[in-house]
Design an enzyme around this catalytic site. Structure first.
Site, PDB file in Angstrom:
ATOM      1  N   GLU A 221      29.968  34.234  39.320  1.00  0.00           N
ATOM      2  CA  GLU A 221      29.713  35.589  39.874  1.00  0.00           C
ATOM      3  C   GLU A 221      28.786  36.291  38.856  1.00  0.00           C
ATOM      4  OE1 GLU A 221      31.720  39.617  41.870  1.00  0.00           O
ATOM      5  OE2 GLU A 221      32.920  38.048  40.564  1.00  0.00           O
ATOM      6  N   ARG A 441      42.538  26.211  33.407  1.00  0.00           N
ATOM      7  CA  ARG A 441      41.940  27.462  32.708  1.00  0.00           C
ATOM      8  C   ARG A 441      41.871  27.381  31.003  1.00  0.00           C
ATOM      9  NH1 ARG A 441      41.241  33.501  34.477  1.00  0.00           N
ATOM     10  NH2 ARG A 441      40.720  34.506  32.468  1.00  0.00           N
ATOM     11  N   LYS A 451      36.564  39.578  33.417  1.00  0.00           N
ATOM     12  CA  LYS A 451      35.386  40.338  33.061  1.00  0.00           C
ATOM     13  C   LYS A 451      35.382  41.903  33.402  1.00  0.00           C
ATOM     14  CE  LYS A 451      33.032  37.459  35.829  1.00  0.00           C
ATOM     15  NZ  LYS A 451      32.029  36.891  36.670  1.00  0.00           N
TER      16      LYS A 451
END
Length: 722
Positions: A221, A441, A451
């Site tokens: 993103e 992850r 973020k």
């Protein structure tokens, strides 16, 4: 003269000697005997006694310190180490070493020595291993456990094999069967895992993958810069694309205009290029907005989606409790009417969202009527104000993956509960099913990867930007001094495992050091504060210059000019260690004898005088010191060290990162450097001898403006340069 055989009693193998030989890469056949541990040499000579043999390995394998002083410290510790074998004193010894290791990575100096091996073996050995295993699980000896675990991880290949073979059936890794005499040689093979640039063999396959028919996507993103967690996803996608001779595309999931910008798109592409990711094309989810709008309307007409005006907090609570919305059974006509209001961005439309009609009673809460579309009047960074409604990631991703011909979607295991939702949406849309492959992850200690949280640091001026060296972004860690080669090796070593892991930064910086140390140039700096002038009475009356290599073992580093003068600068910390009439070594010059030491009222050394003794042996001196000539050509430096942004290794669920902010994360030290540092370029990596590795962030422009050097962690020294 080679070691022919190591013999020892069958019931008490000298674990510390065997481990040291293994780590030193020395091959030693073994056999059992009734006598004390003994080396038999090819010429018939013998050495006997565990610590005698250990010291021999230490000298041969370069594990005996970096200088005579460290060798003396090692001898002191080796005299102490046997206390671990005394049952009544074991925990007292653990307490003592734990306190000593509070600010140390290794027991002596900044590299592995036979003391580390001896203490590690004492803890892991037959007589104490089970007791130590029990203590490791408590929080009583945190520094000792950190040190023990660090050695166990860094040298796992060698240590696991030694413990599994010689410590019954317990070891740090999987136990192996006892070996025959012929097999028990301590081999000197270097683990491929430790070699720079090596690539692991992933023992996993993508489901139903066919050579030449695999198509993958890396889909960030554009709401921030690429960080180390994204890097793992990007590199794994590339690995599988290459392995199956398939294709990889980059897609920007740009469905939230409130967070996204062209700046982030540009920098993500820059970071992807930095990582060496090869892709077929770049696409955007926004390219498919018309298709997604059409799909949403089809679902409304089929009764598989409805418009809901329930307030967000109430909706969240109802989903948690499995309570159906009052809007769930609205007519298709009512839903279409409200959908049009949403598209127009009217006051009524802004109160609504579009939800999928799945199953409000499903134990998997992701299937409890997830949101497909939301209103957002903020202009989109690519298409402006054309739309007032935007699809959620959860709705857009399954459709666009199928539309773009993706065969396998790699997703981190944090999305596991939403996999069922992904497949259900594809089923309701009537599109081709895409295989999901999960990987763990990548989480790092003392590190935030959200973020949203990283943005807080940027917006509140806690860092200098997304490329701040304290940030886990690709640009941040590269600016800190990490080579991309090291990052790639580190990530690929983790493999495509689905096991959750919290990784230490030390492992990454250790890999980095192994790559930079053989090639980076050496320079000299002296700390500005209270630096001390040493006058050499027989030094050169007229300064002279020699051209010497910037790296003694790597010609490619080039050459540097070193000036020799009658008066030289040394660090105050070094001056404090010197005794009157002591012979010292001045690096890249020779020995000198210090005759007079001047001190102030507080006992701080202010001035030294002595004379050169160039015929003296470097091997006989305790202190090997760096120095700089007294000239006006020296360069002003600012040495910058960094610490973690938070003070806790891992945030627990629901814990606020604002409660664990580190109040001081940047440290600056004024210094002076050799004149050759005027030629440093931004981004160049160097070693300041006896101070560590650095990356040039601000090169020389004029004498009044210091050169700024960022300290690079090496996985062994402290993470910050204070």
């Amino acid at each position: 003269m080679e070691i022919k055989v190591l013999s020892f009693p069958a019931d008490s193998p000298p674990l510390l000697v065997i481990a040291a030989a293994k780590l030193a890469g020395i091959t030693i056949p073994t056999e059992t005997s009734g006598s004390a541990p003994t080396f038999s040499f090819s010429n018939g000579s013998k050495l006997q006694g565990t610590y005698v043999l250990l010291r021999y390995i230490g000298r041969v394998g370069n594990f005996y310190g970096q200088n005579a002083y460290e060798a003396g410290e090692i001898d002191e510790w080796l005299d102490y180490t046997p206390v671990f074998s005394s049952g009544s004193e074991f925990e007292n010894a653990c307490t003592y070493v734990d306190k000593y290791l509070e600010r140390r990575t290794f027991v002596v100096g900044h590299s592995l020595s036979i003391v580390d091996i001896a203490i590690w073996s004492a803890l892991a050995g037959k007589g104490t291993g089970q007791r130590w295993d029990s203590l490791r699980k408590s929080k009583k000896y945190q520094n000792l456990v950190r040190w023990f675990n660090s050695l166990s991880a860094e040298y796992s290949d060698s240590l696991d094999e030694v413990t599994a073979t010689y410590v019954s059936n317990r070891g740090l890794g999987k136990p192996t069967a006892a070996k025959s005499k012929e097999q028990q040689g301590v081999k000197g093979d270097v683990s491929e895992k430790g070699k720079a640039g090596s690539r692991p063999s992933f023992e996993v396959d993508l489901p139903d993958a066919e050579i030449g028919k695999v198509r993958l996507r890396f889909a960030p993103e554009p709401s921030g810069y690429l960080h180390i967690g994204h890097s793992k996803a990007a590199l794994l996608n590339q690995y599988f694309a290459q392995r199956y001779q398939g294709q990889l595309i980059v897609r920007f999931d740009d469905t939230n205009p409130a967070k996204e910008s062209n700046e982030f798109v540009d920098n993500l592409l820059k970071d992807i290029e930095t990582l060496g990711i090869k892709y077929e094309t770049v696409t955007y989810t926004s390219d498919y907005f018309p298709d997604l709008m059409e799909m949403a309307e089809n679902l409304i007409r089929q009764g598989k989606a409805y418009v809901d005006d329930t307030p967000r907090e109430q909706m969240q609570k109802e989903r948690m409790d499995g309570i159906e919305s009052k809007c769930r059974n609205n007519s298709i006509e009512e839903n279409m009417k409200l959908w049009k209001e949403m598209i127009a961005g009217s006051e009524r439309g802004l109160e609504c969202c579009l939800r999928g009609k799945l199953d409000m009673q499903d134990p998997n809460k992701s299937l409890r009527d997830p949101v497909y579309y939301r209103c957002n009047p903020i202009p989109h960074h690519r298409i402006g104000s054309k739309y007032k409604v935007y699809p959620t990631y959860d709705f857009a991703c399954p459709f666009v993956d199928a539309k773009e011909g993706i065969t396998h979607a790699l997703r981190s295991s944090e999305y596991h509960d939403r996999n069922a939702q992904y497949y259900r949406i594809q089923e309701d849309l009537g599109v081709r099913k895409v295989h999901i492959y999960e990987f763990s992850r990548l989480n790092m200690v003392y590190t935030l990867l959200s973020k949203r949280k990283l943005l807080w640091f940027v917006q509140n001026g806690k860092v200098d930007g997304w490329d701040d060296p304290r940030f886990p972004t690709v640009q941040g860690i590269v600016r800190r001094g990490l080579l991309v080669e090291a990052l790639i090796q580190f990530i690929l070593e983790q493999g495509a495992s689905k096991n959750l892991n919290l990784m230490e930064w030390d492992k990454l910086w250790t890999i980095n050091k192994k790559i930079i140390d053989p090639v980076c140039p050496r320079h000299t700096a002296v700390i500005e504060d209270r630096r001390v002038l040493l006058t050499l009475t027989d030094g050169p009356d007229k300064p002279f210059v020699r051209i010497i290599p910037r790296h003694k073992k790597y010609e490619g580093a080039g050459e540097k000019a070193t000036t020799y003068t009658k008066r030289i600068w040394i660090d105050h910390a070094d001056a404090q260690l010197i005794s009157a009439n002591e012979e010292i070594t001045l690096m890249d010059w020779g020995n000198a004898i210090v005759k007079e030491i001047s001190r102030d009222q507080d006992g701080n050394v202010t001035q030294l005088s002595g004379f050169l003794h160039l015929e003296g042996s470097v091997k006989t001196t305790k202190l090997k010191l760096t120095w700089l000539p007294e000239t006006n050509e020296l360069v002003n430096l600012t040495l910058v060290g960094f610490d973690y942004l938070i003070t806790k290794k891992k945030l627990e669920e629901g814990e606020d990162f604002l409660d664990v902010l580190n109040p001081c994360t940047r440290f600056e030290t004024a210094a002076i450097g050799d004149s050759n540092m005027r030629n440093l370029k931004r981004g160049e990596i160097l070693q300041l001898e006896r101070k560590g590795y650095f990356r040039c962030d601000v090169p020389f422009t004029r004498s009044s403006k210091p050169v700024v050097l960022f300290a690079i962690p090496d996985g062994r020294q402290q993470a910050v340069f204070k």
